[in-house]
Scaffold this motif. Structure first.
Motif, mmCIF file in Angstrom:
data_model
loop_
_atom_site.group_PDB
_atom_site.id
_atom_site.type_symbol
_atom_site.label_atom_id
_atom_site.label_comp_id
_atom_site.label_asym_id
_atom_site.label_seq_id
_atom_site.Cartn_x
_atom_site.Cartn_y
_atom_site.Cartn_z
ATOM 1 N N ASP A 103 0.817 -1.210 0.000
ATOM 2 C CA ASP A 103 0.000 0.000 0.000
ATOM 3 C C ASP A 103 0.859 1.273 0.000
ATOM 4 O O ASP A 103 0.545 2.233 -0.686
ATOM 5 C CB ASP A 103 -0.932 -0.016 1.212
ATOM 6 C CG ASP A 103 -2.045 1.002 1.085
ATOM 7 O OD1 ASP A 103 -2.544 1.197 -0.042
ATOM 8 O OD2 ASP A 103 -2.412 1.595 2.102
ATOM 9 N N GLU A 104 1.952 1.267 0.748
ATOM 10 C CA GLU A 104 2.835 2.436 0.784
ATOM 11 C C GLU A 104 3.426 2.712 -0.589
ATOM 12 O O GLU A 104 3.524 3.857 -1.019
ATOM 13 C CB GLU A 104 3.944 2.233 1.805
ATOM 14 C CG GLU A 104 3.462 2.221 3.237
ATOM 15 C CD GLU A 104 4.547 1.829 4.219
ATOM 16 O OE1 GLU A 104 5.733 1.802 3.838
ATOM 17 O OE2 GLU A 104 4.206 1.549 5.376
ATOM 18 N N GLY A 105 3.839 1.666 -1.274
ATOM 19 C CA GLY A 105 4.389 1.821 -2.621
ATOM 20 C C GLY A 105 3.360 2.356 -3.596
ATOM 21 O O GLY A 105 3.667 3.195 -4.450
ATOM 22 N N LEU A 106 2.133 1.877 -3.475
ATOM 23 C CA LEU A 106 1.061 2.366 -4.348
ATOM 24 C C LEU A 106 0.774 3.839 -4.099
ATOM 25 O O LEU A 106 0.580 4.613 -5.037
ATOM 26 C CB LEU A 106 -0.210 1.542 -4.140
ATOM 27 C CG LEU A 106 -0.169 0.120 -4.688
ATOM 28 C CD1 LEU A 106 -1.398 -0.647 -4.223
ATOM 29 C CD2 LEU A 106 -0.100 0.127 -6.188
ATOM 30 N N GLU A 107 0.745 4.243 -2.835
ATOM 31 C CA GLU A 107 0.502 5.652 -2.507
ATOM 32 C C GLU A 107 1.603 6.540 -3.069
ATOM 33 O O GLU A 107 1.326 7.626 -3.572
ATOM 34 C CB GLU A 107 0.375 5.838 -0.994
ATOM 35 C CG GLU A 107 -0.929 5.377 -0.423
ATOM 36 C CD GLU A 107 -2.126 6.126 -1.019
ATOM 37 O OE1 GLU A 107 -2.059 7.358 -1.179
ATOM 38 O OE2 GLU A 107 -3.128 5.456 -1.310
ATOM 39 N N ALA A 108 2.850 6.097 -2.987
ATOM 40 C CA ALA A 108 3.965 6.879 -3.520
ATOM 41 C C ALA A 108 3.826 7.034 -5.029
ATOM 42 O O ALA A 108 4.051 8.126 -5.581
ATOM 43 C CB ALA A 108 5.296 6.210 -3.174
ATOM 44 N N LYS A 109 3.439 5.974 -5.727
ATOM 45 C CA LYS A 109 3.238 6.046 -7.184
ATOM 46 C C LYS A 109 2.101 7.006 -7.534
ATOM 47 O O LYS A 109 2.191 7.788 -8.468
ATOM 48 C CB LYS A 109 2.951 4.659 -7.773
ATOM 49 C CG LYS A 109 4.130 3.744 -7.806
ATOM 50 C CD LYS A 109 5.108 4.237 -8.834
ATOM 51 C CE LYS A 109 6.255 3.255 -8.957
ATOM 52 N NZ LYS A 109 7.340 3.788 -9.755
ATOM 53 N N ARG A 110 1.023 6.935 -6.768
ATOM 54 C CA ARG A 110 -0.117 7.827 -7.023
ATOM 55 C C ARG A 110 0.286 9.292 -6.817
ATOM 56 O O ARG A 110 -0.099 10.177 -7.588
ATOM 57 C CB ARG A 110 -1.281 7.471 -6.115
ATOM 58 C CG ARG A 110 -1.947 6.174 -6.486
ATOM 59 C CD ARG A 110 -3.127 5.876 -5.569
ATOM 60 N NE ARG A 110 -3.616 4.540 -5.828
ATOM 61 C CZ ARG A 110 -3.715 3.579 -4.914
ATOM 62 N NH1 ARG A 110 -3.382 3.817 -3.675
ATOM 63 N NH2 ARG A 110 -4.171 2.391 -5.234
ATOM 64 N N ALA A 111 1.077 9.543 -5.777
ATOM 65 C CA ALA A 111 1.526 10.905 -5.495
ATOM 66 C C ALA A 111 2.431 11.422 -6.615
ATOM 67 O O ALA A 111 2.340 12.584 -7.018
ATOM 68 C CB ALA A 111 2.240 10.957 -4.166
ATOM 69 N N GLN A 112 3.293 10.540 -7.147
ATOM 70 C CA GLN A 112 4.176 10.923 -8.248
ATOM 71 C C GLN A 112 3.353 11.279 -9.480
ATOM 72 O O GLN A 112 3.627 12.287 -10.155
ATOM 73 C CB GLN A 112 5.145 9.788 -8.604
ATOM 74 C CG GLN A 112 6.262 9.630 -7.631
ATOM 75 C CD GLN A 112 7.140 8.424 -8.007
ATOM 76 O OE1 GLN A 112 6.735 7.547 -8.760
ATOM 77 N NE2 GLN A 112 8.339 8.384 -7.448
ATOM 78 N N ARG A 113 2.361 10.482 -9.792
ATOM 79 C CA ARG A 113 1.520 10.756 -10.960
ATOM 80 C C ARG A 113 0.714 12.032 -10.793
ATOM 81 O O ARG A 113 0.537 12.796 -11.730
ATOM 82 C CB ARG A 113 0.579 9.580 -11.228
ATOM 83 C CG ARG A 113 1.268 8.462 -11.987
ATOM 84 C CD ARG A 113 0.299 7.380 -12.340
ATOM 85 N NE ARG A 113 0.668 6.290 -11.413
ATOM 86 C CZ ARG A 113 -0.107 5.317 -11.041
ATOM 87 N NH1 ARG A 113 -1.328 5.229 -11.464
ATOM 88 N NH2 ARG A 113 0.322 4.403 -10.229
ATOM 89 N N ALA A 114 0.240 12.268 -9.576
ATOM 90 C CA ALA A 114 -0.560 13.486 -9.319
ATOM 91 C C ALA A 114 0.309 14.745 -9.427
ATOM 92 O O ALA A 114 -0.168 15.784 -9.875
ATOM 93 C CB ALA A 114 -1.195 13.412 -7.940
ATOM 94 N N ALA A 115 1.579 14.630 -9.045
ATOM 95 C CA ALA A 115 2.483 15.773 -9.090
ATOM 96 C C ALA A 115 2.932 16.082 -10.521
ATOM 97 O O ALA A 115 3.327 17.205 -10.824
ATOM 98 C CB ALA A 115 3.696 15.525 -8.206
#
Length: 109
Positions: free
Chosen positions: A96-108
């Motif tokens: 889940d932590e890895g998925l959140e980091a990927k989502r944050a990168q895409r949103a940025a």
């Protein structure tokens, strides 16, 4: 990450449910000593207990192999099951932590 997997097949779900706490307790006491960095213990409805444990290096994996051999032999005195064990290299590990980091990168972006 190196991985040690055990698949224990019991005659039924009840056997798996009785044996799983023994594994959980045994592993919980050894997490630091065995240098386990990832651990999953899963009970399948057909009577399987699957243990998947991750290690940073081969030295830790070798130490864990000795422990797993001992715990399986101990369990054989009390439970009826078949075991399949293998060592592997994890090619992908996502939580889940890895998925959140990927989502944050895409949103940025």
């Amino acid at each position: 990450m190196l991985n040690k997997s055990l698949i224990l097949r019991f005659p039924d779900l009840q056997g798996a449910q009785m044996a799983a706490p023994f594994l959980v307790e045994g592993l919980a006491m050894k997490i630091d000593e065995l240098e386990i960095i990832d651990l999953k213990i899963i009970i399948g409805k057909a009577g399987e207990v699957v243990v998947s444990s991750g290690f940073k290096d081969a030295k830790a994996l070798k130490k864990a192999n000795v422990f797993f051999a001992e715990i399986v032999e101990t369990m054989k005195r009390s439970f009826l099951f078949r075991v399949h064990a293998f060592d592997a290299v994890a090619v992908m590990h996502l939580n889940d932590e890895g998925l959140e980091a990927k989502r944050a990168q895409r949103a940025a972006a």
